[in-house]
Design a protein around this motif. Structure first.
Motif, PDB file in Angstrom:
ATOM      1  N   GLY A  61       0.770  -1.239   0.000  1.00 47.46           N
ATOM      2  CA  GLY A  61       0.000   0.000   0.000  1.00 47.46           C
ATOM      3  C   GLY A  61       0.798   1.284   0.000  1.00 47.46           C
ATOM      4  N   VAL A  62       2.114   1.203  -0.244  1.00 46.18           N
ATOM      5  CA  VAL A  62       2.897   2.437  -0.283  1.00 46.18           C
ATOM      6  C   VAL A  62       2.979   2.953  -1.721  1.00 46.18           C
ATOM      7  CG1 VAL A  62       5.178   3.468   0.017  1.00 46.18           C
ATOM      8  CG2 VAL A  62       4.270   1.935   1.763  1.00 46.18           C
ATOM      9  N   ASP A  63       2.584   4.199  -1.880  1.00 47.42           N
ATOM     10  CA  ASP A  63       2.694   4.846  -3.180  1.00 47.42           C
ATOM     11  C   ASP A  63       3.876   5.817  -3.088  1.00 47.42           C
ATOM     12  OD1 ASP A  63       2.045   5.611  -5.745  1.00 47.42           O
ATOM     13  OD2 ASP A  63       0.630   7.156  -5.091  1.00 47.42           O
ATOM     14  N   LEU A  64       4.916   5.549  -3.876  1.00 47.51           N
ATOM     15  CA  LEU A  64       6.115   6.398  -3.812  1.00 47.51           C
ATOM     16  C   LEU A  64       6.132   7.374  -4.982  1.00 47.51           C
ATOM     17  CD1 LEU A  64       8.813   6.997  -2.371  1.00 47.51           C
ATOM     18  CD2 LEU A  64       9.868   5.274  -3.842  1.00 47.51           C
ATOM     19  N   VAL A  65       6.248   8.658  -4.656  1.00 48.62           N
ATOM     20  CA  VAL A  65       6.166   9.715  -5.661  1.00 48.62           C
ATOM     21  C   VAL A  65       7.396  10.606  -5.561  1.00 48.62           C
ATOM     22  CG1 VAL A  65       4.806  11.727  -6.387  1.00 48.62           C
ATOM     23  CG2 VAL A  65       3.653   9.762  -5.349  1.00 48.62           C
ATOM     24  N   ASN A  66       8.029  10.914  -6.690  1.00 43.91           N
ATOM     25  CA  ASN A  66       9.145  11.860  -6.655  1.00 43.91           C
ATOM     26  C   ASN A  66       8.643  13.242  -7.070  1.00 43.91           C
ATOM     27  OD1 ASN A  66      11.958  12.403  -6.246  1.00 43.91           O
ATOM     28  ND2 ASN A  66      12.142  12.616  -8.460  1.00 43.91           N
ATOM     29  N   ILE A  67       9.102  14.290  -6.376  1.00 45.97           N
ATOM     30  CA  ILE A  67       8.535  15.621  -6.615  1.00 45.97           C
ATOM     31  C   ILE A  67       9.234  16.367  -7.758  1.00 45.97           C
ATOM     32  CG2 ILE A  67       8.186  17.907  -5.602  1.00 45.97           C
ATOM     33  CD1 ILE A  67       7.425  16.478  -3.030  1.00 45.97           C
ATOM     34  N   ALA A  68      10.515  16.673  -7.629  1.00 46.21           N
ATOM     35  CA  ALA A  68      11.186  17.437  -8.688  1.00 46.21           C
ATOM     36  C   ALA A  68      11.307  16.570  -9.939  1.00 46.21           C
ATOM     37  CB  ALA A  68      12.561  17.875  -8.217  1.00 46.21           C
ATOM     38  N   PRO A  69      11.063  17.143 -11.127  1.00 46.35           N
ATOM     39  CA  PRO A  69      11.185  16.362 -12.354  1.00 46.35           C
ATOM     40  C   PRO A  69      12.584  15.756 -12.462  1.00 46.35           C
ATOM     41  CG  PRO A  69      10.289  18.532 -12.809  1.00 46.35           C
ATOM     42  CD  PRO A  69      10.669  18.523 -11.369  1.00 46.35           C
ATOM     43  N   LEU A  70      12.651  14.598 -13.062  1.00 47.10           N
ATOM     44  CA  LEU A  70      13.881  13.815 -13.096  1.00 47.10           C
ATOM     45  C   LEU A  70      15.068  14.580 -13.686  1.00 47.10           C
ATOM     46  CD1 LEU A  70      15.092  11.129 -12.475  1.00 47.10           C
ATOM     47  CD2 LEU A  70      14.312  10.292 -14.678  1.00 47.10           C
ATOM     48  N   GLN A  71      14.800  15.408 -14.704  1.00 44.31           N
ATOM     49  CA  GLN A  71      15.908  16.104 -15.385  1.00 44.31           C
ATOM     50  C   GLN A  71      16.486  17.232 -14.550  1.00 44.31           C
ATOM     51  OE1 GLN A  71      12.789  16.000 -15.937  1.00 44.31           O
ATOM     52  NE2 GLN A  71      12.182  15.810 -18.075  1.00 44.31           N
ATOM     53  N   THR A  72      15.836  17.565 -13.423  1.00 45.20           N
ATOM     54  CA  THR A  72      16.258  18.715 -12.634  1.00 45.20           C
ATOM     55  C   THR A  72      17.693  18.604 -12.156  1.00 45.20           C
ATOM     56  OG1 THR A  72      13.999  18.814 -11.828  1.00 45.20           O
ATOM     57  CG2 THR A  72      15.608  20.169 -10.677  1.00 45.20           C
ATOM     58  N   GLY A  73      18.111  17.391 -11.812  1.00 49.31           N
ATOM     59  CA  GLY A  73      19.434  17.236 -11.215  1.00 49.31           C
ATOM     60  C   GLY A  73      19.413  17.779  -9.808  1.00 49.31           C
ATOM     61  N   CYS A  74      20.472  18.506  -9.440  1.00 48.10           N
ATOM     62  CA  CYS A  74      20.506  19.100  -8.110  1.00 48.10           C
ATOM     63  C   CYS A  74      19.440  20.178  -8.004  1.00 48.10           C
ATOM     64  CB  CYS A  74      21.878  19.720  -7.853  1.00 48.10           C
ATOM     65  SG  CYS A  74      22.966  18.610  -6.972  1.00 48.10           S
ATOM     66  N   LEU A  75      19.031  20.446  -6.761  1.00 50.23           N
ATOM     67  CA  LEU A  75      17.907  21.366  -6.584  1.00 50.23           C
ATOM     68  C   LEU A  75      18.329  22.824  -6.401  1.00 50.23           C
ATOM     69  CD1 LEU A  75      15.678  19.204  -4.229  1.00 50.23           C
ATOM     70  CD2 LEU A  75      15.395  19.595  -6.675  1.00 50.23           C
ATOM     71  N   HIS A  76      19.617  23.135  -6.602  1.00 48.06           N
ATOM     72  CA  HIS A  76      20.053  24.520  -6.469  1.00 48.06           C
ATOM     73  C   HIS A  76      19.183  25.387  -7.371  1.00 48.06           C
ATOM     74  CE1 HIS A  76      23.516  22.426  -4.874  1.00 48.06           C
ATOM     75  NE2 HIS A  76      23.728  21.869  -6.054  1.00 48.06           N
ATOM     76  N   ASP A  77      18.620  26.448  -6.819  1.00 49.78           N
ATOM     77  CA  ASP A  77      17.780  27.395  -7.578  1.00 49.78           C
ATOM     78  C   ASP A  77      16.485  26.792  -8.113  1.00 49.78           C
ATOM     79  OD1 ASP A  77      19.871  29.221  -7.269  1.00 49.78           O
ATOM     80  OD2 ASP A  77      20.820  28.500  -9.127  1.00 49.78           O
ATOM     81  N   TYR A  78      16.100  25.663  -7.590  1.00 53.36           N
ATOM     82  CA  TYR A  78      14.882  25.029  -8.115  1.00 53.36           C
ATOM     83  C   TYR A  78      13.632  25.834  -7.740  1.00 53.36           C
ATOM     84  CZ  TYR A  78      11.304  21.569  -9.093  1.00 53.36           C
ATOM     85  OH  TYR A  78      10.195  20.923  -9.576  1.00 53.36           O
TER      86      TYR A  78
END
Ligand code: ZN
Length: 296
Positions: A61-78
């Motif tokens: 029953g665990v639904d795993l979701v990633n937030i930042a789009p995959l191509q983002t790379g590091c989140l600096h300035d996201y």
């Protein structure tokens, strides 16, 4: 009497440690979703997603979701999108790297008081406030341990499974770490130049000496002067290899390689890649081979 006080003090410390170890409440997670998706766990970005993917394996029953789009790379300035916000509103638990990586989340987190937050880097020692902990294998192991312990506490019905999955993944990371040491420890010249400050943990772990970091800001090319200084540095320090990251433009690295005897290689900080459980292991295996080829 004194002993009792000491004991109470000790218990209080233990209690506080326990409280700050994951998140503020321990009432158990109330799922906002239907029975099929018992628990929605979101991750801030790719490396945290891959760790969590290993940890939630086979948990019902665990639904795993990633937030930042995959191509983002590091989140600096996201910059967060409305879609990202929606994903978070629908989540019971959010797993972040922490250490300043997800500064864009601060405001949102305030607006979602019921969202349980797991900070993978909690309690870990940072090198100069650098958040790229997962790029070192020991950092990745410690973060996996933090995430699995916290998931076990927040979803106690499946605590054993989270912990077992976490330990299994940590064993695989350990095996890779040992192999990397066997391959890299004997290399004599370990001077490297990297792009974007993603490698201090990795470098410390394998005794690499980073003589320069170019293009510190994501996406910006170094100025002519910095480039010239780096070229001088390479000539003066016998650096054989310049490492560009696949997520960044290799232009400056190529200029450097043309002007010096150094060659350009790709080193991957594992911020993008396949959405599969073994992706991080494969990326690091490849980094090991690249380093060996470059420095042997
Ligand atoms: Zn970065």
């Amino acid at each position: 009497m004194k002993r009792t006080k000491v004991l109470i003090g000790f218990l209080l410390v233990v209690f506080l440690l326990f409280i700050v170890s994951c998140s503020a409440t321990y009432t158990g997670v109330q799922s906002k979703n239907d029975q099929e998706k018992r628990l929605t766990v979101s991750t801030s970005f790719y490396p945290i997603y891959i760790m969590t993917l290993n940890i939630v394996k086979d948990v019902p029953g665990v639904d795993l979701v990633n937030i930042a789009p995959l191509q983002t790379g590091c989140l600096h300035d996201y910059q967060m999108t409305a879609n990202d916000l929606k994903k978070m509103e629908n989540s019971d638990i959010l797993v972040v790297n922490g250490a300043g990586t997800e500064s864009f989340l601060d405001q949102v987190i305030e607006q979602l008081p019921e969202l349980e937050i797991i900070e993978a880097s909690r309690g870990l020692e940072l090198i100069n406030d650098n958040p790229h902990i997962w790029v070192g294998i020991s950092g990745a192991k410690a973060e996996v341990e933090n995430i699995s312990t916290c998931l076990a506490e927040l979803d106690p019905a499946y605590a054993e499974l989270y912990l077992r999955n976490g330990n299994e993944y940590i064993s695989r990371l350990k095996a890779l770490e040992t192999r990397m040491h066997q391959t890299l420890d004997g290399i004599a010249n370990k001077k490297i130049i990297t792009f974007h400050e993603a490698f201090p943990y990795f470098a410390r772990e394998f005794g690499l000496e980073t003589v320069a970091v170019i293009q510190r800001e994501a996406g910006s090319e170094p100025g002519a002067r910095e480039l010239q200084e780096t070229i001088e540095l390479i000539k003066n320090t016998n650096v054989k290899a310049v490492f560009a990251e696949p997520q960044y433009s290799p232009l400056s690295a190529e200029t450097i390689a043309r002007e010096t005897d150094a060659r350009v290689y790709r080193l991957d900080p594992a911020v993008t890649g396949e959405m599969e459980a073994d992706a991080y292991l494969k990326t690091m295996e490849k980094n090991m081979q690249v380093l060996f080829e470059a420095l042997k």
